[in-house]
Write a protein that holds these residues in place. Structure first.
Motif, PDB file in Angstrom:
ATOM      1  N   GLN A  82       0.838  -1.205   0.000  1.00 26.80           N
ATOM      2  CA  GLN A  82       0.000   0.000   0.000  1.00 26.80           C
ATOM      3  C   GLN A  82       0.872   1.254   0.000  1.00 26.80           C
ATOM      4  OE1 GLN A  82      -3.301   0.245  -0.413  1.00 26.80           O
ATOM      5  NE2 GLN A  82      -3.366  -1.974  -0.634  1.00 26.80           N
TER       6      GLN A  82
ATOM      7  N   TRP B 281      -3.587  -4.518  15.611  1.00 22.98           N
ATOM      8  CA  TRP B 281      -4.662  -3.603  15.222  1.00 22.98           C
ATOM      9  C   TRP B 281      -4.095  -2.417  14.442  1.00 22.98           C
ATOM     10  CZ3 TRP B 281      -5.902   1.477  15.693  1.00 22.98           C
ATOM     11  CH2 TRP B 281      -7.189   1.830  15.300  1.00 22.98           C
TER      12      TRP B 281
ATOM     13  N   VAL C  89      -3.267  -3.467  10.870  1.00 30.00           N
ATOM     14  CA  VAL C  89      -4.498  -3.610  10.082  1.00 30.00           C
ATOM     15  C   VAL C  89      -5.084  -2.232   9.786  1.00 30.00           C
ATOM     16  CG1 VAL C  89      -6.888  -4.451  10.132  1.00 30.00           C
ATOM     17  CG2 VAL C  89      -5.026  -5.950  10.875  1.00 30.00           C
ATOM     18  N   HIS C  90      -5.097  -1.366  10.785  1.00 25.18           N
ATOM     19  CA  HIS C  90      -5.647  -0.023  10.577  1.00 25.18           C
ATOM     20  C   HIS C  90      -4.832   0.760   9.551  1.00 25.18           C
ATOM     21  CE1 HIS C  90      -7.649   3.729  11.193  1.00 25.18           C
ATOM     22  NE2 HIS C  90      -6.504   4.313  11.526  1.00 25.18           N
TER      23      HIS C  90
ATOM     24  N   VAL D 298      -3.120  -0.483   7.036  1.00 22.91           N
ATOM     25  CA  VAL D 298      -3.471  -1.024   5.723  1.00 22.91           C
ATOM     26  C   VAL D 298      -4.781  -0.387   5.262  1.00 22.91           C
ATOM     27  CG1 VAL D 298      -4.253  -3.098   4.496  1.00 22.91           C
ATOM     28  CG2 VAL D 298      -2.219  -3.210   5.960  1.00 22.91           C
ATOM     29  N   GLU D 299      -5.750  -0.326   6.160  1.00 21.23           N
ATOM     30  CA  GLU D 299      -7.037   0.288   5.867  1.00 21.23           C
ATOM     31  C   GLU D 299      -6.875   1.765   5.494  1.00 21.23           C
ATOM     32  OE1 GLU D 299     -11.114   0.663   8.438  1.00 21.23           O
ATOM     33  OE2 GLU D 299      -9.244   1.112   9.503  1.00 21.23           O
ATOM     34  N   GLU D 300      -6.057   2.484   6.252  1.00 24.76           N
ATOM     35  CA  GLU D 300      -5.838   3.918   6.020  1.00 24.76           C
ATOM     36  C   GLU D 300      -5.206   4.158   4.646  1.00 24.76           C
ATOM     37  OE1 GLU D 300      -6.008   7.918   7.460  1.00 24.76           O
ATOM     38  OE2 GLU D 300      -6.657   6.152   8.552  1.00 24.76           O
ATOM     39  N   TYR D 301      -4.165   3.394   4.330  1.00 20.02           N
ATOM     40  CA  TYR D 301      -3.525   3.542   3.022  1.00 20.02           C
ATOM     41  C   TYR D 301      -4.462   3.136   1.896  1.00 20.02           C
ATOM     42  CZ  TYR D 301       1.208   4.787   4.474  1.00 20.02           C
ATOM     43  OH  TYR D 301       2.300   5.451   4.952  1.00 20.02           O
ATOM     44  N   ALA D 302      -5.166   2.032   2.066  1.00 20.35           N
ATOM     45  CA  ALA D 302      -6.054   1.561   1.003  1.00 20.35           C
ATOM     46  C   ALA D 302      -7.131   2.606   0.703  1.00 20.35           C
ATOM     47  CB  ALA D 302      -6.679   0.225   1.389  1.00 20.35           C
ATOM     48  N   ARG D 303      -7.689   3.176   1.748  1.00 22.88           N
ATOM     49  CA  ARG D 303      -8.713   4.218   1.559  1.00 22.88           C
ATOM     50  C   ARG D 303      -8.140   5.394   0.774  1.00 22.88           C
ATOM     51  NH1 ARG D 303     -11.048   8.591   5.479  1.00 22.88           N
ATOM     52  NH2 ARG D 303     -13.031   8.960   4.471  1.00 22.88           N
ATOM     53  N   HIS D 304      -6.984   5.876   1.196  1.00 23.25           N
ATOM     54  CA  HIS D 304      -6.412   7.047   0.543  1.00 23.25           C
ATOM     55  C   HIS D 304      -5.806   6.711  -0.816  1.00 23.25           C
ATOM     56  CE1 HIS D 304      -7.523   9.824   3.568  1.00 23.25           C
ATOM     57  NE2 HIS D 304      -6.931   9.119   4.510  1.00 23.25           N
TER      58      HIS D 304
END
Length: 186
Positions: free
Chosen positions: A42, A157, A160-161, A163-169
């Motif tokens: 990411q 956590w 995982v967060h 990964v979520e933050e990069y994927a969103r942006h």
């Protein structure tokens, strides 16, 4: 007459498939390896989406949003800092680009000034290096820290967060980059 085979939009970014090592780890690797590989992929995607641009990084190209590629870099530098330095390492490390008086400073302060661009990339790379070093030295994914918003958080956590933050942006970066110069792809 040569007929070109139709291609999916997601396959057309500027990197040859053979040179793109973002997703090279086995999909059956252990949890820590998988989380680090996916986070690394990411991060590399963000760099790819910004590659070859200078002042255009600050362009807010999806009106009325104030998002820009440079704003995303600044935001993610602050997120790396928040979760790894402040929450997990428990350092006194205030945000670099935002504050209580300017909560959107990471996005609003993104400008085409070469010094602002260099500062953002320098900060992002320094925070990623700290995060990677912290994770490498951590005894395990259950290592716990504290965040004023979330309370207790584990390294698992946080990974995982992130990964979520990069994927969103990175989804935002897809749209921003396409509006800037038409470049598309994963």
């Amino acid at each position: 007459m040569t007929t070109q085979q139709p291609r999916r939009r997601a396959e057309t970014f500027a990197v040859a498939e053979a040179d793109d090592l973002r997703f090279s780890t086995s999909a059956t690797a252990d949890e820590r390896t998988l989380l680090l590989d996916i986070l690394g992929a990411q991060r590399a995607t963000l760099e790819m989406k910004c590659a070859g641009l200078a002042g255009e990084l600050a362009r807010r190209s999806v009106e009325p949003s104030t998002l820009s590629l440079l704003g995303i870099v600044r935001h993610l530098a602050d997120m790396e800092r928040r979760w790894f330095r402040r929450a997990l390492a428990r350092q006194d490390a205030p945000a670099l680009f935002s504050s209580e008086s300017c909560p959107d400073g990471d996005f609003d302060g993104a400008s085409a000034d070469p010094a602002v661009i260099a500062e953002a990339w320098g900060a992002w790379r320094a925070e990623v290096a700290f995060s990677d070093g912290f994770v490498a030295d951590a005894p395990g994914l259950d290592l716990a820290g504290e965040d004023p918003w979330r309370g207790p958080v584990s390294l698992r956590w946080v990974l995982v967060h992130m990964v979520e933050e990069y994927a969103r942006h990175n989804g935002h970066a897809d749209l921003l980059r396409e509006r800037i110069d038409g470049a598309i792809g994963v």
